[in-house]
Design a protein around this motif. Structure first.
Motif, PDB file in Angstrom:
ATOM      1  N   SER A  47     -40.369 -19.715 -11.335  1.00  0.00           N
ATOM      2  CA  SER A  47     -40.026 -20.835 -10.451  1.00  0.00           C
ATOM      3  C   SER A  47     -40.285 -22.191 -11.086  1.00  0.00           C
ATOM      4  O   SER A  47     -39.636 -23.178 -10.755  1.00  0.00           O
ATOM      5  N   ILE A  48     -41.264 -22.247 -12.011  1.00  0.00           N
ATOM      6  CA  ILE A  48     -41.505 -23.516 -12.711  1.00  0.00           C
ATOM      7  C   ILE A  48     -40.384 -23.731 -13.728  1.00  0.00           C
ATOM      8  O   ILE A  48     -39.805 -24.807 -13.818  1.00  0.00           O
ATOM      9  N   GLU A  49     -40.059 -22.658 -14.446  1.00  0.00           N
ATOM     10  CA  GLU A  49     -39.013 -22.762 -15.475  1.00  0.00           C
ATOM     11  C   GLU A  49     -37.657 -23.143 -14.887  1.00  0.00           C
ATOM     12  O   GLU A  49     -36.934 -23.942 -15.466  1.00  0.00           O
ATOM     13  N   ASP A  50     -37.333 -22.578 -13.707  1.00  0.00           N
ATOM     14  CA  ASP A  50     -36.007 -22.884 -13.151  1.00  0.00           C
ATOM     15  C   ASP A  50     -36.016 -24.131 -12.247  1.00  0.00           C
ATOM     16  O   ASP A  50     -35.033 -24.442 -11.573  1.00  0.00           O
ATOM     17  N   GLY A  51     -37.139 -24.831 -12.229  1.00  0.00           N
ATOM     18  CA  GLY A  51     -37.187 -26.124 -11.528  1.00  0.00           C
ATOM     19  C   GLY A  51     -37.354 -26.020 -10.021  1.00  0.00           C
ATOM     20  O   GLY A  51     -37.145 -27.000  -9.314  1.00  0.00           O
ATOM     21  N   THR A  52     -37.761 -24.841  -9.499  1.00  0.00           N
ATOM     22  CA  THR A  52     -38.008 -24.731  -8.057  1.00  0.00           C
ATOM     23  C   THR A  52     -39.327 -25.417  -7.706  1.00  0.00           C
ATOM     24  O   THR A  52     -39.434 -26.111  -6.694  1.00  0.00           O
ATOM     25  N   LEU A  65     -59.484 -19.837  -1.346  1.00  0.00           N
ATOM     26  CA  LEU A  65     -59.199 -21.234  -1.663  1.00  0.00           C
ATOM     27  C   LEU A  65     -57.978 -21.600  -0.826  1.00  0.00           C
ATOM     28  O   LEU A  65     -56.948 -20.918  -0.901  1.00  0.00           O
ATOM     29  N   ILE A  66     -58.111 -22.635   0.003  1.00  0.00           N
ATOM     30  CA  ILE A  66     -56.979 -23.039   0.844  1.00  0.00           C
ATOM     31  C   ILE A  66     -56.632 -24.489   0.520  1.00  0.00           C
ATOM     32  O   ILE A  66     -57.482 -25.377   0.614  1.00  0.00           O
ATOM     33  N   LEU A  67     -55.374 -24.712   0.118  1.00  0.00           N
ATOM     34  CA  LEU A  67     -54.934 -26.074  -0.191  1.00  0.00           C
ATOM     35  C   LEU A  67     -54.035 -26.573   0.938  1.00  0.00           C
ATOM     36  O   LEU A  67     -52.989 -25.983   1.207  1.00  0.00           O
ATOM     37  N   LEU A  68     -54.452 -27.634   1.607  1.00  0.00           N
ATOM     38  CA  LEU A  68     -53.629 -28.237   2.670  1.00  0.00           C
ATOM     39  C   LEU A  68     -52.686 -29.258   2.041  1.00  0.00           C
ATOM     40  O   LEU A  68     -53.114 -30.032   1.179  1.00  0.00           O
ATOM     41  N   THR A  69     -51.441 -29.241   2.471  1.00  0.00           N
ATOM     42  CA  THR A  69     -50.508 -30.233   1.926  1.00  0.00           C
ATOM     43  C   THR A  69     -49.505 -30.692   2.978  1.00  0.00           C
ATOM     44  O   THR A  69     -49.729 -30.457   4.175  1.00  0.00           O
ATOM     45  N   ASP A  70     -48.433 -31.359   2.547  1.00  0.00           N
ATOM     46  CA  ASP A  70     -47.507 -31.961   3.511  1.00  0.00           C
ATOM     47  C   ASP A  70     -46.151 -31.277   3.549  1.00  0.00           C
ATOM     48  O   ASP A  70     -45.140 -31.883   3.864  1.00  0.00           O
ATOM     49  N   VAL A  71     -46.125 -30.002   3.170  1.00  0.00           N
ATOM     50  CA  VAL A  71     -44.907 -29.188   3.280  1.00  0.00           C
ATOM     51  C   VAL A  71     -45.335 -27.836   3.870  1.00  0.00           C
ATOM     52  O   VAL A  71     -46.518 -27.506   3.839  1.00  0.00           O
ATOM     53  N   PRO A  72     -44.369 -27.039   4.419  1.00  0.00           N
ATOM     54  CA  PRO A  72     -44.771 -25.780   5.064  1.00  0.00           C
ATOM     55  C   PRO A  72     -45.413 -24.766   4.113  1.00  0.00           C
ATOM     56  O   PRO A  72     -46.086 -23.844   4.545  1.00  0.00           O
ATOM     57  N   GLY A  73     -45.211 -24.946   2.813  1.00  0.00           N
ATOM     58  CA  GLY A  73     -45.713 -24.007   1.806  1.00  0.00           C
ATOM     59  C   GLY A  73     -44.856 -24.214   0.581  1.00  0.00           C
ATOM     60  O   GLY A  73     -44.255 -25.285   0.431  1.00  0.00           O
ATOM     61  N   ILE A  74     -44.750 -23.192  -0.274  1.00  0.00           N
ATOM     62  CA  ILE A  74     -43.830 -23.319  -1.406  1.00  0.00           C
ATOM     63  C   ILE A  74     -42.443 -22.946  -0.918  1.00  0.00           C
ATOM     64  O   ILE A  74     -42.243 -21.907  -0.297  1.00  0.00           O
ATOM     65  N   MET A  75     -41.492 -23.833  -1.184  1.00  0.00           N
ATOM     66  CA  MET A  75     -40.135 -23.630  -0.705  1.00  0.00           C
ATOM     67  C   MET A  75     -39.256 -23.137  -1.857  1.00  0.00           C
ATOM     68  O   MET A  75     -39.447 -23.545  -3.003  1.00  0.00           O
ATOM     69  N   ASP A  76     -38.273 -22.269  -1.513  1.00  0.00           N
ATOM     70  CA  ASP A  76     -37.338 -21.820  -2.543  1.00  0.00           C
ATOM     71  C   ASP A  76     -36.180 -22.809  -2.660  1.00  0.00           C
ATOM     72  O   ASP A  76     -36.172 -23.842  -1.995  1.00  0.00           O
ATOM     73  N   LYS A  77     -35.214 -22.462  -3.487  1.00  0.00           N
ATOM     74  CA  LYS A  77     -34.080 -23.373  -3.733  1.00  0.00           C
ATOM     75  C   LYS A  77     -33.294 -23.679  -2.460  1.00  0.00           C
ATOM     76  O   LYS A  77     -32.649 -24.715  -2.353  1.00  0.00           O
ATOM     77  N   LYS A  78     -33.325 -22.719  -1.488  1.00  0.00           N
ATOM     78  CA  LYS A  78     -32.582 -22.940  -0.247  1.00  0.00           C
ATOM     79  C   LYS A  78     -33.459 -23.590   0.806  1.00  0.00           C
ATOM     80  O   LYS A  78     -33.137 -23.590   1.994  1.00  0.00           O
ATOM     81  N   ASP A  79     -34.645 -24.074   0.371  1.00  0.00           N
ATOM     82  CA  ASP A  79     -35.581 -24.740   1.264  1.00  0.00           C
ATOM     83  C   ASP A  79     -36.168 -23.798   2.312  1.00  0.00           C
ATOM     84  O   ASP A  79     -36.496 -24.216   3.425  1.00  0.00           O
ATOM     85  N   LYS A  80     -36.270 -22.532   1.944  1.00  0.00           N
ATOM     86  CA  LYS A  80     -36.916 -21.547   2.830  1.00  0.00           C
ATOM     87  C   LYS A  80     -38.313 -21.281   2.298  1.00  0.00           C
ATOM     88  O   LYS A  80     -38.528 -21.200   1.082  1.00  0.00           O
ATOM     89  N   ILE A  81     -39.264 -21.129   3.229  1.00  0.00           N
ATOM     90  CA  ILE A  81     -40.640 -20.926   2.780  1.00  0.00           C
ATOM     91  C   ILE A  81     -40.825 -19.535   2.143  1.00  0.00           C
ATOM     92  O   ILE A  81     -40.299 -18.551   2.628  1.00  0.00           O
ATOM     93  N   ILE A  82     -41.576 -19.502   1.035  1.00  0.00           N
ATOM     94  CA  ILE A  82     -41.860 -18.236   0.351  1.00  0.00           C
ATOM     95  C   ILE A  82     -43.262 -17.806   0.800  1.00  0.00           C
ATOM     96  O   ILE A  82     -44.217 -18.549   0.619  1.00  0.00           O
ATOM     97  N   SER A  83     -43.378 -16.597   1.419  1.00  0.00           N
ATOM     98  CA  SER A  83     -44.694 -16.279   1.998  1.00  0.00           C
ATOM     99  C   SER A  83     -45.701 -15.747   0.978  1.00  0.00           C
ATOM    100  O   SER A  83     -46.889 -15.992   1.111  1.00  0.00           O
ATOM    101  N   THR A  84     -45.221 -15.014  -0.052  1.00  0.00           N
ATOM    102  CA  THR A  84     -46.158 -14.676  -1.137  1.00  0.00           C
ATOM    103  C   THR A  84     -45.466 -14.870  -2.472  1.00  0.00           C
ATOM    104  O   THR A  84     -44.248 -14.693  -2.597  1.00  0.00           O
TER     105      THR A  84
END
Ligand code: ADP
Ligand code: MG
Length: 292
Positions: free
Chosen positions: A237-242, A209-228
């Protein structure tokens, strides 16, 4: 000569992936930025056609939120959202169905077909594909008992009958699906396309299942992409508001798909030309992979 040999080497790098994915099913949610720019629409359509010619069966589920809002405004209606979901009265539902099933769906179908694919547009109504029920949104209230908010004709999937898709796939057609479902009383319901894509991927026991969106992927708090990201990490990450907003249905959709038997799920950047090929045929992949 050297250049041309290099090209052959690049092509052959894809061999293990082609061998592995030949005959498999991929479900792709198309939406976000890749649905706006003409150049990206073209590269998306070409990627889909290429995947099909090398023997990967693709089913596309599309969104179309910005277009729906634009048409609503032209008709003098103000779009309203509660918890990221469109409040959908009967008139809005008519617009949703016209815009998604008419304009947006047929545009994708024509694009794919203009590059030699055989796309067929469907909505969840066709062939009894998507059965749904009204979605109720809960809001925490002071009394301690959650308040139920009615957002109108918004649905959640209760059942997928994938026959129409598998039949079309058998004959080499590429199903392009707008996320509209049918309720128990025959009413038309508007459903988030991420959830529809996940439910269809599960029903098809898709490879990816591949979801295309308008950001590089899921980003962490420092705006770095999380690869897995695993299910457990997502919860945190939902609980801490990321992870918030439009990313919530995406991660929930990916988890649901994995639990439903889909092998791999990815959230990728639709703004990158040929993002699908990059994800599927390179070791590095792009975007974020959600794992069990
Ligand atoms: P789409 O049209 O692709 O469904 P959405 O707007 O619904 O787009 O969802 C993607 C949005 O999710 C991003 O543009 C971003 O604003 C938001 N988002 C929330 N949390 C995150 C996160 N941790 N990483 C990346 N995007 C996030
Ligand atoms: Mg969205």
């Amino acid at each position: 000569m050297k250049d041309i040999i290099m090209k052959a080497e690049i092509l052959i790098e894809a061999l293990p992936y082609i061998r592995n994915f030949y005959g498999k099913t991929f479900v792709i949610k198309y939406g976000g930025a890749a649905q706006v720019k003409d150049e990206l629409k073209e590269t998306f359509a070409k990627d889909i056609v290429m995947l099909n010619f090398i023997g990967i069966k693709t089913t596309i589920v599309h969104g179309g939120g910005p277009k729906i809002s634009a048409v609503m405004e032209k008709m003098g209606k103000k779009p309203k959202f509660i918890q990221g979901q469109r409040v959908t009265d009967e008139e809005t539902m008519d617009i949703v169905e016209m815009v998604l099933g008419g304009l947006v769906n047929k545009e994708i179908v024509s694009l794919i077909n203009s590059h030699g694919g055989k796309a067929v547009g469907l909505s969840g109504k066709d062939g009894g594909l998507i059965k749904a029920k009204k979605k109720l949104i809960k809001k925490p209230a002071e009394t301690g008992v959650d308040e139920i908010i009615d957002i109108g004709l918004v649905g959640e999937v209760t059942h997928i009958d994938p026959h129409i898709i598998t039949n079309l796939e058998k004959d080499g057609f590429i199903p392009v699906i707008s996320p509209v479902g049918v309720g128990p009383k025959g009413e038309t319901l508007n459903i988030n396309a991420d959830y529809v894509a996940a439910s269809i991927a599960s029903a098809l026991k898709a490879e990816k299942l591949i979801l295309l969106t308008d950001v590089p992927g899921i980003m962490d708090k420092k705006d770095k992409i999380i690869s897995t990201l695993t299910k457990k990490q997502i919860k945190k990450s939902i609980e801490d508001g990321t992870i918030t907003g439009g990313m919530l249905p995406k991660v929930q959709a990916c988890i649901k798909a994995i639990e439903g038997g889909v092998r791999k799920t990815h959230i990728i950047d639709g703004r990158v030309p040929h993002c699908l090929l990059l994800e599927i045929f390179t070791k590095e992949g792009i975007g974020t992979e959600i794992q069990a």
